[in-house]
Structures are given as structure tokens and as C-alpha cells.
Scaffold this motif. Structure first.
Motif, PDB file in Angstrom:
ATOM      1  N   ASN A  69       1.938   7.943 -11.813  1.00  0.00           N
ATOM      2  CA  ASN A  69       1.756   6.541 -12.171  1.00  0.00           C
ATOM      3  C   ASN A  69       3.043   5.783 -11.866  1.00  0.00           C
ATOM      4  N   ALA A 121       0.968   3.177  -3.404  1.00  0.00           N
ATOM      5  CA  ALA A 121      -0.135   4.101  -3.693  1.00  0.00           C
ATOM      6  C   ALA A 121      -0.010   5.381  -2.866  1.00  0.00           C
ATOM      7  N   ARG A 122       0.443   5.252  -1.617  1.00  0.00           N
ATOM      8  CA  ARG A 122       0.592   6.444  -0.768  1.00  0.00           C
ATOM      9  C   ARG A 122       1.676   7.369  -1.313  1.00  0.00           C
ATOM     10  N   PRO A 127       0.806  -1.238   0.000  1.00  0.00           N
ATOM     11  CA  PRO A 127       0.000   0.000   0.000  1.00  0.00           C
ATOM     12  C   PRO A 127       0.831   1.276   0.000  1.00  0.00           C
ATOM     13  N   ALA A 179       2.647   7.471  -4.436  1.00  0.00           N
ATOM     14  CA  ALA A 179       2.114   8.007  -5.688  1.00  0.00           C
ATOM     15  C   ALA A 179       1.196   9.196  -5.426  1.00  0.00           C
ATOM     16  N   SER A 180       0.400   9.118  -4.364  1.00  0.00           N
ATOM     17  CA  SER A 180      -0.473  10.228  -3.994  1.00  0.00           C
ATOM     18  C   SER A 180       0.348  11.458  -3.624  1.00  0.00           C
ATOM     19  N   TRP A 209      -0.479  -7.299  -7.303  1.00  0.00           N
ATOM     20  CA  TRP A 209      -0.282  -5.863  -7.562  1.00  0.00           C
ATOM     21  C   TRP A 209       0.161  -5.654  -9.005  1.00  0.00           C
ATOM     22  N   ARG A 247       2.440  -2.247 -15.410  1.00  0.00           N
ATOM     23  CA  ARG A 247       3.313  -2.406 -14.247  1.00  0.00           C
ATOM     24  C   ARG A 247       4.338  -3.501 -14.452  1.00  0.00           C
ATOM     25  N   ASN A 254      -0.501  11.932  -7.572  1.00  0.00           N
ATOM     26  CA  ASN A 254      -1.092  10.806  -8.302  1.00  0.00           C
ATOM     27  C   ASN A 254      -0.266  10.384  -9.520  1.00  0.00           C
TER      28      ASN A 254
END
Length: 349
Positions: free
Chosen positions: A86, A76-77, A73, A79-80, A115, A122, A84
Motif C-alpha cells: 500500500n 501502482a506498478r 501509473p 506497488a505490484s 490520485w 493517501r 501489492n
């Protein structure tokens, strides 16, 4: 590069406690002459230089955010945090305490593969030790003995089991940084004790893993940058068993400039030229800060370098002292990294 990174999940947050011999380690005249006269990397000026520059372009990128599935996870954190972006590359490692580690924990491999499969753009990068125990200060004589045993086929079944698990779990296209940083001294999976045996052993492992139906593995030969314990060209096992010419590149030694990293023997320029002569892309599975503190110029130049060469992927090592998101010790570098990578749509295809 990090001792103890793989023995516990929390190791991804620890400082580096040991490392390979840093770039720039003094050599005797005899050693230096032998290194520079390698037939694999010619001294500059003695042969035509291959074209290595590319037009600026996006490179598939990610970060090492932790070894176990609990850390997935964090991709994604991060990436945020990058507006955001990619982040197309997930990077993790197998522990090397025993052969069961090398065979891979099914839950961990399964969740990382899941994932990867969530987006066809990916890719999963997996560090695979060649010998165990991989981080136990094993003496050179014992390493040479282990390599000899490996070349007799004693360890084949462990790599066969790993390959079968990856294929069964949907990770048959994983990028494998087999025996990473082999030109240093940190890991048992190192080359210097017997380069000929090491190359033969690499070839054997690749053959075993490629024998599994359904596999499409990519094998990434990943030394540390520069002249470490042995020139990495002496460890290169052959074009038929290497798909990518990788390099782990931290800003070390202290006081060096980015241009030093480019020009040094077995540095960034030699890497891209060596790869270009063989028609292979390069990669940077580990990069980040280390010996020069908060160093935004290094970050800027490194990202520019990767975007203007034939780079298959890059993954920053994101914990202290190396990284930018999980490490608060490098605010200037973090700001530059965020500016450069923020909102990246990733690489096409």
C-alpha cells in the motif's frame, strides 16, 4: 537534488549531474565553530536529550517515480513489484523555469489530486520552488536580490494562484516541501546568500497560501542531511510556519557509514532531536543510494531508522543511481528494499 529533473518528463530517468555540497565538506575552524555553536542545535551533552525513539511501526511510504501526471501509473506498478504494498504517498515537483511553472499546470495538479482523493489514507507531497529560475546557477548576489523582491510582495500572486488551484482541484491538504534543500547550492531557492531574508520570505509564502479558504496545507522544511553550504538550523523560519521537519538523505559521501549519517553535525540524530523539542514529526522526502554503489546495509538501516522514529512519511527517489525498482544497478539493495516493504499494508489512519 537533481539538475534538470523538472524541465522534461523524461528527466526522472537521468543520472544526477549536479548536487549540493556533499556532507562532510571540509570547513575552516571558524566556520565549524559557528556551526556547532548554533543555538538551534546544541552540541551533544550540553542539554537534556529529548526522547526520540518509537516502537517499530509502519510509516506511510511512496516513491518519486516522475514529475508529471504521465508517471502516476508507475506508483501502482511499483506497488505490484512490492507484492501489492500500500504505497500511500505520491511525490512530485513543480518545475521552476518560470513563475508559470510555480503556479502549477492545472492538468498535472488535477490528476495528482485525483490520485490522492481515490484513497483517504493517501497523501500528496509537492516540491515547490521559492524562486525562479530554480536550476540555473544563479549567483548569490542575484539570489539575495530576488529574496528582497519577494519580501516586498512581488511574487505573492504566484503562490496565491497555486494555492487556489490546489484547493479547487481537491489538493487542499497537499504536503508542500517549499524551497527543498535550501541549505545547499544547487537551487536558486537557497538560504545561504541571506538567511534572514530567506526565513522572512518563507514566512510570507506560507502566510499567502494559508490565506486561501479551504486549504489545509502541510509545510515541510526539508534540508539536505548534514552540514552543507550553511547549517540548516540557520534557515529554520519558525515553529508557527513549519509542520514537519524533513530531510533529504542519500548515502554520501563515499566511504561513510550509516552511523556517520546519524552522528554527523546536522545529521539524522540532530534532525529528530530538533523536531522532538518542537513537538513535530520528521520526514524523508528524498532518500536513496548515491556515492557508495549498491549498498544494502544503508537501505536496511534507513528503513529501520524511519520505522523507529516519529516519521510522517518517506519517499525513496526511484531512478538511477538512487533507486531500486526503475534502476537495475542496485540488485542487492533492491532485494533488501523489496523484503522490507513487500506487502506492507501501510500506516493506519
Amino acid at each position: 537534488m537533481r539538475l534538470g529533473r523538472l524541465t522534461l518528463a523524461a528527466a526522472a530517468l537521468l543520472l544526477m549531474t549536479t548536487a549540493s555540497v556533499p556532507s562532510g565538506t571540509p570547513l575552516s575552524q571558524t566556520e565549524r565553530h559557528a556551526a556547532l555553536s548554533s543555538d538551534a542545535v546544541r552540541p551533544r551533552g550540553t542539554a537534556p536529550r529529548p526522547a526520540v525513539q518509537r516502537a517499530p511501526h509502519e510509516v506511510p511510504f511512496g516513491a518519486f517515480v516522475g514529475s508529471w501526471n504521465d508517471y502516476i501509473p508507475n506508483i501502482a506498478r511499483m506497488a505490484s513489484w512490492l507484492n501489492n504494498a500500500n504505497m500511500q504517498v505520491g511525490h512530485t515537483y513543480l518545475a521552476g523555469n518560470g513563475w508559470q511553472d510555480v503556479e502549477g499546470e492545472p492538468v498535472v495538479l488535477g490528476l495528482w489530486s485525483q490520485w490522492r482523493q481515490a484513497d483517504p489514507a493517501r497523501r500528496l507531497v509537492l516540491g515547490v520552488p521559492m524562486l525562479v529560475p530554480n536550476e540555473a546557477n544563479v549567483p548569490d548576489t542575484e539570489v539575495a536580490g530576488l529574496l528582497a523582491r519577494g519580501n516586498k510582495g512581488e511574487f505573492d500572486q504566484h503562490f496565491l494562484r497555486l494555492a487556489r488551484k490546489l484547493v479547487a482541484l481537491g489538493g487542499g491538504d497537499t504536503v508542500l516541501t517549499l524551497g527543498w534543500e535550501m541549505n545547499g547550492t544547487t537551487y536558486t531557492s537557497r538560504c545561504r546568500p541571506d538567511p534572514s531574508a530567506w526565513k522572512t520570505y518563507w514566512r510570507r509564502i506560507v502566510g499567502v497560501m494559508r490565506s486561501v479558504p479551504g486549504q489545509h496545507f502541510t509545510f515541510d522544511f526539508t534540508p539536505t542531511r548534514g552540514l552543507d553550504a550553511i547549517p540548516w538550523t540557520r534557515c529554520y523560519p519558525g515553529d508557527d510556519v513549519v509542520d514537519i521537519l524533513g530531510m533529504d538523505s542519500y548515502d554520501m559521501p563515499a566511504g561513510a557509514t550509516f552511523d556517520d549519517y546519524v552522528r554527523e553535525p546536522y545529521g539524522l540524530q540532530d534532525q529528530v532531536e530538533f523536531a522532538a523539542r518542537r513537538g513535530k514529526p520528521v520526514s524523508y522526502p528524498e532518500w536513496g543510494l548515491f556515492h557508495n554503489g549498491d549498498n544494502p546495509e544503508y537501505v536496511r538501516r534507513m528503513v529501520e531508522w524511519m520505522r523507529t522514529h516519529d516519521t510522517a512519511y518517506q519517499t525513496v527517489t526511484d531512478y538511477c543511481p538512487h533507486g531500486f525498482w526503475q534502476c537495475k544497478d542496485n540488485p542487492k539493495s533492491a532485494e533488501v528494499y523489496r523484503q522490507l516493504m513487500s506487502g506492507s499494508t501501510g500506516a493506519a489512519g
